[in-house]
Write a protein that holds these residues in place. Sequence first.
Motif, PDB file in Angstrom:
ATOM      1  N   SER A 149       0.835  -1.207   0.000  1.00 28.23           N
ATOM      2  CA  SER A 149       0.000   0.000   0.000  1.00 28.23           C
ATOM      3  C   SER A 149       0.866   1.252   0.000  1.00 28.23           C
TER       4      SER A 149
ATOM      5  N   SER B 210      -6.227  -2.973  -1.007  1.00 29.68           N
ATOM      6  CA  SER B 210      -7.338  -2.023  -1.082  1.00 29.68           C
ATOM      7  C   SER B 210      -8.510  -2.582  -1.885  1.00 29.68           C
TER       8      SER B 210
ATOM      9  N   SER C 199      -5.597   3.038  -0.689  1.00 27.93           N
ATOM     10  CA  SER C 199      -4.421   2.336  -0.183  1.00 27.93           C
ATOM     11  C   SER C 199      -4.023   2.834   1.202  1.00 27.93           C
TER      12      SER C 199
END
Length: 499
Positions: free
Chosen positions: A129, A248, A330
């Motif tokens: 992320s 995500s 994210s």
Amino acid sequence: MRLYTTTFLMVLAFLLLTLVVGLYVSQKPTTFRTYAVGNKRFHTTTLVVTILATVFGGGALMRELPNVHELGIHRIVFLCARPVSFWIMSLLGLRMGPFMEHLSVAETIGSVYGKYPRIIAALLGICFSLGIVSIQINVMSSAITMCIDSIDPRMVTILATLILITYSIFGGVRAITITDILQFATFTIIIPLIIKLVFLKTDQSFLGVVSLLQKQEKFQLSKLFHFDKKLMKLVFDDLSIVFMLTPSVLQRAYMASGPIQVYKAFLRVTLFSFIIFGAIVLIALLVFIGNPTLSATEIWPYILADISPVYKGCVLICLLGMTMSTADSSLHAAAIMVSHDMVESIRGIKVASYLCQLRVAKITTLVVGLLAMIVTVYYPDLFELTSFVFTFFFSFFVGSVIPLFILAVFGFRGSTHTALIGMGIAVLVDFSLEQYLKPKIGICFAFFPLIANFLAMMVAHYLLPQPAGKGWIGHSRQQKRMQQLIQAFKKYKKSIDLE
């Protein structure tokens, strides 16, 4: 100066609108679950839009135009294979009934394989992320530099980053979802405008464009079946991209009300992804017809040359909308994995006060956002940064985490040792391929660690002693009921088609 003032004011207005909308829809969460995945009453269309906004970051547009321009039909086929991962996720969603109350993929892995695989999955998800956010900030900086010369681009980049951090911190998943809708709307409106601008630059009719493309060898179908290193690289890239399920994107599945909604949402995402990738390919083809000799760094200056500041502002807003919608998702995924998975696993118990989890999540969002800005300083080149993120963070996450998730969804209940063996083998294979094989032949074998993980877990499970209750389980009553409903729907649809 005046030329770029209009562009700057348009971008500033868009950023302020995003901030106002994000803060306006923010509600003080009554539970940490509400902050993480909402009330699980999102409309399917809302889920589809937020998934698409999460998937299509600014890097997809900035990076893929030069790739299609240079690689031709090979890259086009590669892009057409990307939506397959969402179709696979729609099928996996039908089996996610036992895990729909979870908040992240790391929690799902922890519920099946234990604390340590959960911590590792969370760490890899956080790193990935962070890499995705870094790519999006890099795209912001590059886009702003191209469109605004009169003002320091770093100031606008920092402002945009701080805005997405702010509404991500205070609004949680609700603010992110609503701003994703706003940002995706700007993207879908402006992309046709970009197509029109590039088409006008070709000075050709539609039939003229098609005729010129047919004469180009790199865009002919016969070139696709010409076996060479490019084709081999394409095949192995496609194999790995089939399982491109990011933290995500996976978290969007947990926002759904149930497995059926996950199935519907990702099935529609698959369809719309083909359309969006088709639009990106069309822009690249029109740029090629306009000037086939452009290098990768000259494509965007060619697109932005000789257009009005209003159009330039629209293009920049489109890129900012794409980057911010991916970056905030994210950031949120990383915050949940730290505040929920890491804290809960290390403490060994559930956190008593959700206020403590909220505080940790907000601090994580701020820290990850600032770290991403620092990463872009060390990797200012978008292609170099993307290569670094996907070589290490992406391949480690996909090779180590996705096989465990897929096996769990299909009913495999392995021990902690089995999961750790699979993860360790995946990392070892990935590292060995990157260090020794890829430098010699130039081909990425990101699919091999995933397969190695599957095989290692099966071998470890059947050859090593296992605790009682481990192994494959049958379908739950809910899963059997869903399969019956799907079969009945297919029969009904078939009967209508026959009529």
